[in-house]
Design a protein around this motif. Structure first.
Motif, PDB file in Angstrom:
ATOM      1  N   ARG A   1       0.629  -1.275  -0.061  1.00  0.00           N
ATOM      2  CA  ARG A   1       0.062  -0.078  -0.198  1.00  0.00           C
ATOM      3  C   ARG A   1       0.860   1.175  -0.051  1.00  0.00           C
ATOM      4  NH1 ARG A   1      -2.108   2.836   4.402  1.00  0.00           N
ATOM      5  NH2 ARG A   1      -1.484   0.856   5.689  1.00  0.00           N
ATOM      6  N   ALA A   2       1.835   1.403   0.704  1.00  0.00           N
ATOM      7  CA  ALA A   2       2.749   2.330   0.717  1.00  0.00           C
ATOM      8  C   ALA A   2       3.498   2.527  -0.353  1.00  0.00           C
ATOM      9  CB  ALA A   2       3.625   2.311   2.206  1.00  0.00           C
ATOM     10  N   TRP A   3       4.087   1.497  -0.948  1.00  0.00           N
ATOM     11  CA  TRP A   3       4.952   1.571  -2.193  1.00  0.00           C
ATOM     12  C   TRP A   3       4.157   2.217  -3.262  1.00  0.00           C
ATOM     13  CZ3 TRP A   3       9.339   2.272  -4.219  1.00  0.00           C
ATOM     14  CH2 TRP A   3       9.526   1.972  -5.415  1.00  0.00           C
ATOM     15  N   ARG A   4       2.732   1.628  -3.538  1.00  0.00           N
ATOM     16  CA  ARG A   4       1.827   1.838  -4.645  1.00  0.00           C
ATOM     17  C   ARG A   4       1.362   3.442  -4.394  1.00  0.00           C
ATOM     18  NH1 ARG A   4      -0.893  -2.400  -7.480  1.00  0.00           N
ATOM     19  NH2 ARG A   4      -1.560  -0.494  -8.690  1.00  0.00           N
ATOM     20  N   THR A   5       1.227   3.726  -3.299  1.00  0.00           N
ATOM     21  CA  THR A   5       0.714   5.158  -3.004  1.00  0.00           C
ATOM     22  C   THR A   5       1.959   6.264  -3.593  1.00  0.00           C
ATOM     23  OG1 THR A   5      -0.615   4.356  -1.186  1.00  0.00           O
ATOM     24  CG2 THR A   5       0.004   6.888  -1.398  1.00  0.00           C
ATOM     25  N   PHE A   6       3.142   5.544  -3.105  1.00  0.00           N
ATOM     26  CA  PHE A   6       4.405   6.562  -3.375  1.00  0.00           C
ATOM     27  C   PHE A   6       4.307   6.699  -4.871  1.00  0.00           C
ATOM     28  CE2 PHE A   6       8.595   6.333  -4.754  1.00  0.00           C
ATOM     29  CZ  PHE A   6       9.113   7.667  -4.659  1.00  0.00           C
ATOM     30  N   ILE A   7       4.262   5.449  -5.329  1.00  0.00           N
ATOM     31  CA  ILE A   7       4.668   5.419  -6.898  1.00  0.00           C
ATOM     32  C   ILE A   7       3.670   6.314  -7.760  1.00  0.00           C
ATOM     33  CG2 ILE A   7       4.627   3.793  -8.984  1.00  0.00           C
ATOM     34  CD1 ILE A   7       7.495   3.948  -7.453  1.00  0.00           C
ATOM     35  N   GLU A   8       2.532   6.005  -7.477  1.00  0.00           N
ATOM     36  CA  GLU A   8       1.457   6.421  -8.207  1.00  0.00           C
ATOM     37  C   GLU A   8       1.107   7.985  -8.001  1.00  0.00           C
ATOM     38  OE1 GLU A   8      -2.247   4.065  -7.196  1.00  0.00           O
ATOM     39  OE2 GLU A   8      -1.197   2.352  -8.315  1.00  0.00           O
ATOM     40  N   SER A   9       1.364   8.604  -6.663  1.00  0.00           N
ATOM     41  CA  SER A   9       1.113   9.934  -6.417  1.00  0.00           C
ATOM     42  C   SER A   9       2.494  10.610  -7.164  1.00  0.00           C
ATOM     43  CB  SER A   9       1.074  10.154  -5.079  1.00  0.00           C
ATOM     44  OG  SER A   9       2.167   9.610  -4.292  1.00  0.00           O
ATOM     45  N   SER A  10       3.638  10.046  -6.991  1.00  0.00           N
ATOM     46  CA  SER A  10       4.923  10.711  -7.403  1.00  0.00           C
ATOM     47  C   SER A  10       4.784  10.893  -9.047  1.00  0.00           C
ATOM     48  CB  SER A  10       6.341  10.130  -6.864  1.00  0.00           C
ATOM     49  OG  SER A  10       6.426   8.674  -7.632  1.00  0.00           O
ATOM     50  N   TRP A  11       4.636   9.666  -9.791  1.00  0.00           N
ATOM     51  CA  TRP A  11       4.274   9.657 -11.107  1.00  0.00           C
ATOM     52  C   TRP A  11       3.280  10.952 -11.566  1.00  0.00           C
ATOM     53  CZ3 TRP A  11       4.297   3.983 -12.676  1.00  0.00           C
ATOM     54  CH2 TRP A  11       5.781   3.647 -12.585  1.00  0.00           C
TER      55      TRP A  11
ATOM     56  N   VAL B   1       8.637  15.114   7.431  1.00  0.00           N
ATOM     57  CA  VAL B   1       8.814  13.586   7.447  1.00  0.00           C
ATOM     58  C   VAL B   1       8.992  13.371   6.154  1.00  0.00           C
ATOM     59  CG1 VAL B   1       7.519  11.459   7.416  1.00  0.00           C
ATOM     60  CG2 VAL B   1       6.957  12.976   9.378  1.00  0.00           C
ATOM     61  N   ILE B   2       8.475  14.102   5.189  1.00  0.00           N
ATOM     62  CA  ILE B   2       8.770  13.576   3.733  1.00  0.00           C
ATOM     63  C   ILE B   2      10.351  14.057   3.639  1.00  0.00           C
ATOM     64  CG2 ILE B   2       8.632  14.660   1.399  1.00  0.00           C
ATOM     65  CD1 ILE B   2       5.627  14.755   1.967  1.00  0.00           C
ATOM     66  N   HIS B   3      10.876  15.103   4.097  1.00  0.00           N
ATOM     67  CA  HIS B   3      12.395  15.571   3.852  1.00  0.00           C
ATOM     68  C   HIS B   3      12.986  14.388   4.626  1.00  0.00           C
ATOM     69  CE1 HIS B   3      16.120  17.507   3.814  1.00  0.00           C
ATOM     70  NE2 HIS B   3      16.111  17.337   5.464  1.00  0.00           N
ATOM     71  N   ARG B   4      12.840  14.007   5.822  1.00  0.00           N
ATOM     72  CA  ARG B   4      13.697  13.058   6.507  1.00  0.00           C
ATOM     73  C   ARG B   4      13.387  11.762   5.874  1.00  0.00           C
ATOM     74  NH1 ARG B   4      11.306  13.797  11.047  1.00  0.00           N
ATOM     75  NH2 ARG B   4      10.179  12.000  11.083  1.00  0.00           N
ATOM     76  N   VAL B   5      12.571  11.255   5.546  1.00  0.00           N
ATOM     77  CA  VAL B   5      12.224   9.850   4.775  1.00  0.00           C
ATOM     78  C   VAL B   5      12.992   9.776   3.292  1.00  0.00           C
ATOM     79  CG1 VAL B   5      10.769   8.499   3.407  1.00  0.00           C
ATOM     80  CG2 VAL B   5      10.201   9.365   5.787  1.00  0.00           C
TER      81      VAL B   5
END
Length: 146
Positions: free
Chosen positions: A11-21, A135-139
């Motif tokens: 869920r985390a991976w897909r959310t990241f990939i789809e939103s960043s693209w 959090v985004i910056h740190r991650v």
């Protein structure tokens, strides 16, 4: 073989990939429509504008942009044709090449930056609170360093 992702990991991976693209596509489309510049053009202009004397060796520029040698050569050659940058031999050794930001390139960046900032704020910055931005910056700083 790698262990399969858990449901939460997927869920985390897909959310990241789809939103960043989706975000990158929107930023690219808006920047190109408003300025004629691609995101790669813009990033090159920003990095060169921040470099000493607005110039960097091609290899160093490729490293900062996370581009392969062939990709940076193609990108810079495209920008040379449009007058945004020029290539010249490195003064220290003459074998390497430097990418140098032209006055036209600096003007293009100065004109594009405020327009691009509106989209960045609208689609990303202003949708998050300061804690989320931290959090985004740190991650992603951790991810980038890996």
């Amino acid at each position: 073989m790698a262990e399969p992702l858990t449901e939460d990991e997927m869920r985390a991976w897909r959310t990241f990939i789809e939103s960043s693209w989706a975000l990158h596509t929107h930023l690219e489309d808006e920047l190109r429509a408003q300025t004629g510049l691609s995101m790669n053009d813009y990033h090159v202009l920003v990095v060169l504008s921040e470099a000493p004397e607005r110039r960097l060796r091609m290899g160093e520029l490729a490293g900062r942009l996370v581009f392969s040698p062939s990709r940076i050569t193609y990108q810079i050659n495209s920008m040379v044709k449009r007058g945004l940058v020029r290539k010249q031999p490195c003064p220290e050794d003459g074998r390497g090449q430097e990418a140098v930001l032209t006055d036209e390139g600096m003007t293009a960046l100065e004109n594009a930056a405020p327009l691009h900032l509106v989209t960045v704020r609208d689609r990303f910055i202003d949708r998050l609170d300061p804690d989320e931005l931290e959090v985004i910056h740190r991650v992603f700083d951790k991810v980038r360093k890996a």
